[in-house]
Design a protein around this motif. Sequence first.
Motif, mmCIF file in Angstrom:
data_model
loop_
_atom_site.group_PDB
_atom_site.id
_atom_site.type_symbol
_atom_site.label_atom_id
_atom_site.label_comp_id
_atom_site.label_asym_id
_atom_site.label_seq_id
_atom_site.Cartn_x
_atom_site.Cartn_y
_atom_site.Cartn_z
ATOM 1 N N GLY A 9 4.482 34.115 47.271
ATOM 2 C CA GLY A 9 5.506 33.595 46.365
ATOM 3 C C GLY A 9 6.848 33.443 47.055
ATOM 4 N N THR A 28 2.530 35.923 42.774
ATOM 5 C CA THR A 28 3.068 34.710 43.396
ATOM 6 C C THR A 28 4.249 34.152 42.614
ATOM 7 O OG1 THR A 28 0.885 34.172 44.297
ATOM 8 C CG2 THR A 28 2.490 32.372 44.151
ATOM 9 N N THR A 29 4.122 34.076 41.298
ATOM 10 C CA THR A 29 5.194 33.494 40.480
ATOM 11 C C THR A 29 6.473 34.310 40.568
ATOM 12 O OG1 THR A 29 3.583 32.540 38.942
ATOM 13 C CG2 THR A 29 5.849 32.793 38.151
ATOM 14 N N ASP A 55 8.138 33.985 43.940
ATOM 15 C CA ASP A 55 8.815 32.690 44.048
ATOM 16 C C ASP A 55 10.157 32.730 43.307
ATOM 17 O OD1 ASP A 55 9.540 30.029 44.158
ATOM 18 O OD2 ASP A 55 7.695 29.260 43.275
#
Length: 570
Positions: free
Chosen positions: A377, A532-533, A536
């Motif tokens: 991310g 991952t989100t 990010d």
Amino acid sequence: MKIRKIVIKNFRGVKALDWNVPTADIFCLIGKGDSSKSTILEAIRYTFHPQWNLAFSDADFYQCKIADPITVEITIGHLVADFSALNKYGLYLRGWNAAAQTLFDEPDDDLESVLTVRLTVEKDLEPKWIVVCDRNPDGVPFKQADRNKVGAGLIGVFSERELSWANGTALAKLTAAQSLSELLANASRTARNSLDVDRPITLTNFDAAATKSQEIAKLLGVPVLDAYKAHLDLASINLKVGGLSLHDGEIPLRQLGLGSRRMLQCGIQKAGLEEGHITLFDELEFGLEPHRITRLIKHIREDKRGQYFLTTHSPMVLRELTVHDLHIVHKKGGVVTIISAAEKGLEEHEVQGKIRSNAEAFLAKKVVVCEGATEVGFLRGFDDHQIENGRDPLSYYGVALLDAKGASKVKAMAMAFKSLSYDVSVLADGDAEAQFSTADTAELVAMGIPTYVWSDKLSLEERAFQDLPWVYVLASLKFAQDELSYPVYDQVRTQYREVLPEDLSTWPDSPKLRSAIGAAAKNKNAGWFKDTTRGDLWFKTVSPAFKDPVFGKTNLALELGKLWEWAESV
């Protein structure tokens, strides 16, 4: 008949390819886009093209260099009997050692008898097909009818023609011998007769115009043998074999969806070629839902008479196939190499399992093996940041980000991709020496795998909170508390073990507090950015820091910069 060896020179994006094809029936070519997978299929199709009028252009030459002729040599085995006859190609037979994957110019009882077909195109753009061997390098023409017997058919995006009885289609080969030309001529005559029957109703206005034309003809002295009338001109109707197409009731099957047309074509190809076939299936997944992909691959696997060359960009297809079916295509400077995922020596890397769990990465050119989802991310956010600042995205360089799902799996994952000739780098934490050690890093670097590990044996979260300007540390705390709903105060206080103001924005900068924040953020029970989100979004929260020249000299910024340089390298 089945393909044993493929050599391509100066065709489209391929400057050179020399591939000894393993003994198998399914070959799925995978790899980065523009690696010439589809070109390989086209080269096979052209070599066994069933018609004489095959059109080439300057664009078909590698880099449009027409001085260097296109040459495609395909060696085929499992020959039909008449190909081996002395009055056919018997004097050109060669030998193939399947175990050693070696071609010999002389046939032998211990070798499979094979023929090498060469297609050449020079600057006059005229294709020439010959059967060659070193004993007779001038070769003998490989006739159109014999190219048709090989049974090579492409199932591409545009497949309407294959659902008609046009020359060379699998549907035509499925049909018992009959004069289609005579059949269609009779159909034209029938159309004329039916038009005469309905003339008083359907052609009244047309016949009125014809009568006026007859009067004009007589005035001008043009002879009239009977009477002018509107009628069908058989020469203009010109019904061709390709005009006879497969219908479902009154509806042409060319109106089926793309996926249905391609599946049907694949089935007809299998049924229509009793002596075997070579089916070329470009982008297998186009137009198909997952359940139909599964059905189609099962159909292909059950066909023991055919040889299939597939291409795909679908992780779903990769997961349905085995390592024995998969062949990775790499291209550098026009030179194409193909590596089997089941090549000897790769067993220890357990490639099959890695394909099933990380299929997307096998479709890339370069792979960054990340220790976990946070790193994936964070790099996605870094990618967006670089784009905003005028850099090309990681996708431009064919880079895939791979979650190894733990430090203990990083080394094996990186080595597996390297063994398949992918460009590989590693981004890992430095806080788990027992799972990914300094020795592991050195071993990967020695194999040509750049490895980026945060200094001072820290995790990504710890390194970031040591290096970020304090304003972005506080912004990260606010993001974790307000957007991700973590009890940040309590979790940091547990690590800090001293009094802290409840208002996060008033926390004072200190090395001890930075360490406590890093420890709280990475805690496996909390894990503020452990997917991952969230990784990010966290990067986007702190991305303005990357414009700070002082921050640019920190370990976090330097390691990310080095990784980006690797991604951009050719």
